[in-house]
Design a protein around this motif. Structure first.
Motif, mmCIF file in Angstrom:
data_model
loop_
_atom_site.group_PDB
_atom_site.id
_atom_site.type_symbol
_atom_site.label_atom_id
_atom_site.label_comp_id
_atom_site.label_asym_id
_atom_site.label_seq_id
_atom_site.Cartn_x
_atom_site.Cartn_y
_atom_site.Cartn_z
ATOM 1 N N HIS A 146 121.202 78.373 71.538
ATOM 2 C CA HIS A 146 120.422 77.229 71.787
ATOM 3 C C HIS A 146 119.080 76.975 70.985
ATOM 4 O O HIS A 146 118.573 75.732 70.817
ATOM 5 C CB HIS A 146 119.998 77.182 73.243
ATOM 6 C CG HIS A 146 121.548 77.029 74.040
ATOM 7 N ND1 HIS A 146 121.688 77.173 75.396
ATOM 8 C CD2 HIS A 146 122.650 76.826 73.447
ATOM 9 C CE1 HIS A 146 122.880 76.948 75.837
ATOM 10 N NE2 HIS A 146 123.664 76.904 74.762
ATOM 11 N N MET B 64 117.197 84.327 76.567
ATOM 12 C CA MET B 64 118.687 84.195 76.680
ATOM 13 C C MET B 64 119.333 83.010 75.850
ATOM 14 O O MET B 64 120.266 83.087 75.285
ATOM 15 C CB MET B 64 118.996 83.812 78.143
ATOM 16 C CG MET B 64 118.585 82.645 78.562
ATOM 17 S SD MET B 64 118.793 82.471 80.408
ATOM 18 C CE MET B 64 120.558 82.109 80.463
ATOM 19 N N TYR B 65 118.335 82.149 75.595
ATOM 20 C CA TYR B 65 118.560 80.925 74.751
ATOM 21 C C TYR B 65 118.754 81.188 73.158
ATOM 22 O O TYR B 65 119.486 80.434 72.539
ATOM 23 C CB TYR B 65 117.661 79.586 75.016
ATOM 24 C CG TYR B 65 117.974 79.204 76.547
ATOM 25 C CD1 TYR B 65 119.086 78.985 77.043
ATOM 26 C CD2 TYR B 65 116.803 79.246 77.227
ATOM 27 C CE1 TYR B 65 119.107 78.531 78.633
ATOM 28 C CE2 TYR B 65 116.749 79.275 78.501
ATOM 29 C CZ TYR B 65 117.786 78.721 79.165
ATOM 30 O OH TYR B 65 118.093 78.486 80.594
ATOM 31 N N GLU C 62 121.414 85.925 84.151
ATOM 32 C CA GLU C 62 121.394 85.326 82.827
ATOM 33 C C GLU C 62 121.913 86.203 81.813
ATOM 34 O O GLU C 62 122.693 85.452 80.774
ATOM 35 C CB GLU C 62 119.550 85.616 82.535
ATOM 36 C CG GLU C 62 118.660 84.685 83.297
ATOM 37 C CD GLU C 62 117.256 84.884 82.849
ATOM 38 O OE1 GLU C 62 116.973 85.775 81.859
ATOM 39 O OE2 GLU C 62 116.574 84.055 83.434
ATOM 40 N N TYR D 162 119.921 84.072 71.957
ATOM 41 C CA TYR D 162 121.434 84.806 72.171
ATOM 42 C C TYR D 162 122.535 83.551 72.269
ATOM 43 O O TYR D 162 123.748 83.762 71.476
ATOM 44 C CB TYR D 162 121.377 85.828 73.341
ATOM 45 C CG TYR D 162 122.578 86.695 73.230
ATOM 46 C CD1 TYR D 162 122.775 87.905 72.648
ATOM 47 C CD2 TYR D 162 123.867 86.062 73.905
ATOM 48 C CE1 TYR D 162 123.892 88.618 72.781
ATOM 49 C CE2 TYR D 162 125.034 86.794 73.912
ATOM 50 C CZ TYR D 162 124.822 87.954 73.341
ATOM 51 O OH TYR D 162 126.181 88.874 73.187
ATOM 52 N N MET D 163 122.124 82.762 73.025
ATOM 53 C CA MET D 163 123.444 81.823 73.115
ATOM 54 C C MET D 163 123.406 80.659 71.966
ATOM 55 O O MET D 163 124.139 79.933 72.044
ATOM 56 C CB MET D 163 123.092 80.872 74.499
ATOM 57 C CG MET D 163 123.155 82.028 75.788
ATOM 58 S SD MET D 163 122.698 81.181 77.231
ATOM 59 C CE MET D 163 123.814 79.980 77.461
ATOM 60 N N GLU E 177 125.519 84.997 81.867
ATOM 61 C CA GLU E 177 125.649 83.591 81.232
ATOM 62 C C GLU E 177 125.699 83.863 79.663
ATOM 63 O O GLU E 177 126.380 83.219 78.841
ATOM 64 C CB GLU E 177 124.719 82.545 81.829
ATOM 65 C CG GLU E 177 124.627 81.253 81.061
ATOM 66 C CD GLU E 177 123.741 80.487 81.667
ATOM 67 O OE1 GLU E 177 123.845 79.165 81.182
ATOM 68 O OE2 GLU E 177 122.948 80.889 82.620
ATOM 69 N N MET E 178 124.700 84.783 79.234
ATOM 70 C CA MET E 178 124.609 85.110 77.602
ATOM 71 C C MET E 178 126.034 85.440 77.180
ATOM 72 O O MET E 178 126.472 84.637 76.163
ATOM 73 C CB MET E 178 123.545 85.944 77.529
ATOM 74 C CG MET E 178 122.091 85.391 77.838
ATOM 75 S SD MET E 178 120.999 86.815 77.954
ATOM 76 C CE MET E 178 120.812 87.476 76.397
ATOM 77 N N SER F 197 128.892 82.747 77.112
ATOM 78 C CA SER F 197 128.550 82.092 76.145
ATOM 79 C C SER F 197 129.546 82.548 74.819
ATOM 80 O O SER F 197 129.769 81.662 74.062
ATOM 81 C CB SER F 197 127.120 81.666 75.874
ATOM 82 O OG SER F 197 126.622 82.793 75.336
ATOM 83 N N ARG F 198 129.650 83.708 74.903
ATOM 84 C CA ARG F 198 130.450 84.197 73.474
ATOM 85 C C ARG F 198 131.808 84.684 74.068
ATOM 86 O O ARG F 198 132.412 85.254 73.443
ATOM 87 C CB ARG F 198 129.493 85.508 73.195
ATOM 88 C CG ARG F 198 128.216 84.878 72.534
ATOM 89 C CD ARG F 198 127.665 86.227 71.831
ATOM 90 N NE ARG F 198 126.394 85.541 71.194
ATOM 91 C CZ ARG F 198 125.467 86.342 70.184
ATOM 92 N NH1 ARG F 198 126.271 87.479 69.916
ATOM 93 N NH2 ARG F 198 124.376 85.927 69.863
#
Length: 443
Positions: free
Chosen positions: A51, A45-46, A154, A48-49, A157-158, A161-162
């Motif tokens: 991070h 997930m991070y 999750e 994609y986000m 949230e991903m 974030s977009r």
């Protein structure tokens, strides 16, 4: 020297490979068609986000494998001949083994919904799923997620974030209602809403709608509501990935059946991690447990067994952790959605509605059976010790500061928790910890 082959390069397979190398000079080959190298699946997930990058999710440098004489093969296995002890790949290529460890992981559930195979509809488990999600969420106006579990939140949230609006459908009255008691589930419901997630409780999918060109254009609920969307996330859980051996001599149920040494019914063949199902699971654990630390413990145990030191897999006190946007969650021991008749619960919730603790204890003895923590970090080793020693509720409440793992400048809540306990249990008074200087500053 024996040749040990491991199918699957997730945490279970790689832990087995590393520990076999520590214990022997056996030849080790790890096979995976997913990626060249082991990576942290929980970090997808991070990527994609934004991070992290993929290379940041690899716990070991690429040179590690050659340095430790662990061969990596990027390939998909087509079949296994257990009589010949031979693995077959595409074409005519084969590989022999002396001992085989199956660590094939999980795969996303599908339940036969009309339209579930349209473009823009997917789950999230593998690296290939992440790449597909990157493609599928380009120029998306709205997304719908189905399934109230950890992968679903999750994914929410991903997408959040977009700045992609998310409608989240769950069958239950509350998020993760099949796992969380009502108070904690309601807390997470409210937290998701605070982050702009359109949570639809007690809502079921009827079908996924086709735009006429094989791509999703929306969904229809069982109540008849149409929700326009260009992406659908199917996150209704996972199941053991046993497709490779489903029609073989290996005994299977929902997963690959293994004994206490993680061995299948076939000599020299073992199964570990998400794909394994214990024939005789301990009373405090489930036969299939698709969490990373179970894979790690199974990998450690099977490594000793295949190198000549037969070792039973003996999981200890159950624990789990997750994150719901800004709220961290920890669970130790047994906390069921409905409290057992012989037990009761102690519950404290912060005024901000983003921190709580629930402790389940036996009515007669006050022995604590499990705890849920939201927004408060506690130490695993302390709770493991308390539960193993069957400590009573008053003892644990008195000693809560010992478990606290929050950083120094965070406000601590043990004093308020202890005051609530004293109010509910006048005959079991505990000493209330006085507020420190830093707590006064940050109160």
């Amino acid at each position: 020297m024996q040749k040990i082959v491991i199918i699957g390069n997730g945490v279970a397979g790689i832990t087995a490979a590393r520990n076999i190398r520590k214990l022997s000079n056996d030849q080790i080959t790890v096979i995976s068609g997913e990626t060249d190298h082991f990576f942290s699946r929980t970090a997808l997930m991070y990527i994609y986000m934004g991070h992290m990058k993929y290379e940041n999710t690899k716990p070991y440098e690429d040179w590690f494998w050659g340095e430790n004489n662990i061969d990596l093969k990027r390939a998909w296995v087509q079949s296994i001949d257990f009589d010949k002890k031979e693995i077959r790949f595409d074409g005519s290529e084969t590989m022999a083994y002396d001992k085989l460890i199956l660590a094939t992981g999980s795969q996303s559930n599908k339940f036969g919904w009309p339209g579930q195979d349209l473009d823009g509809v997917q789950g999230l488990y593998s690296y290939q799923d992440l790449e597909l999600m990157e493609k599928n969420t380009q120029n998306v106006d709205r997304a719908v997620i189905l399934g109230g579990g950890l992968i679903g939140v999750e994914m929410a949230e991903m997408l959040h974030s977009r700045h992609i609006p998310v409608t989240y459908l769950i069958r239950e009255e509350h998020f993760w209602g099949n796992m969380l008691p009502k108070e904690e589930a309601t807390l997470i419901d409210n937290h998701l809403a605070k982050h702009g997630i359109d949570l639809r409780q007690e809502t079921e999918l009827e079908e996924i709608l086709d735009d006429g060109n094989g791509k999703v254009k929306g969904i229809k609920t069982k109540s008849g509501e149409i929700i326009d969307c260009q992406f659908v996330g199917l996150t209704v859980g996972v199941h053991p990935n046993i497709d490779l051996i489903k029609k073989s001599k290996v005994e299977v149920d929902r997963g690959i059946l293994v004994d206490e040494n993680l061995q299948t019914n076939i000599p020299d063949v073992y199964a570990i991690g998400d794909c394994a199902q214990l024939k005789n699971a301990p009373s405090h654990r489930r036969p299939i447990e698709a969490v990373w630390y179970v894979g790690r413990m199974m990998g450690e145990a099977v490594a000793r067994t295949v190198t000549g030191q037969p070792t039973k897999y003996q999981p200890g006190i159950w624990f789990n952790s997750a994150k719901f946007f800004d709220i961290e969650y920890q669970n130790y021991g047994v906390v069921l959605p409905e409290c057992p008749e012989d037990s009761a619960s102690f519950y404290w919730e912060c005024d901000d509605k983003e921190k709580c603790i629930k402790i389940i204890y036996k009515k007669e003895t006050l022995e604590v059976r499990g705890v849920n923590l939201f927004g408060i970090r506690n130490r695993h080793e302390v709770w493991d010790k308390w539960l193993s020693e069957k400590r009573p509720l008053d003892y644990i409440i008195s000693n809560l500061p010992e478990a606290n793992f929050d950083p120094e400048f965070y406000k601590h809540w043990e004093g308020e928790i202890q005051k609530k306990f004293n109010g509910e249990f006048p005959d079991q008074q505990v000493s209330v910890r006085k507020k420190g200087f830093l707590e006064k500053i940050f109160a």
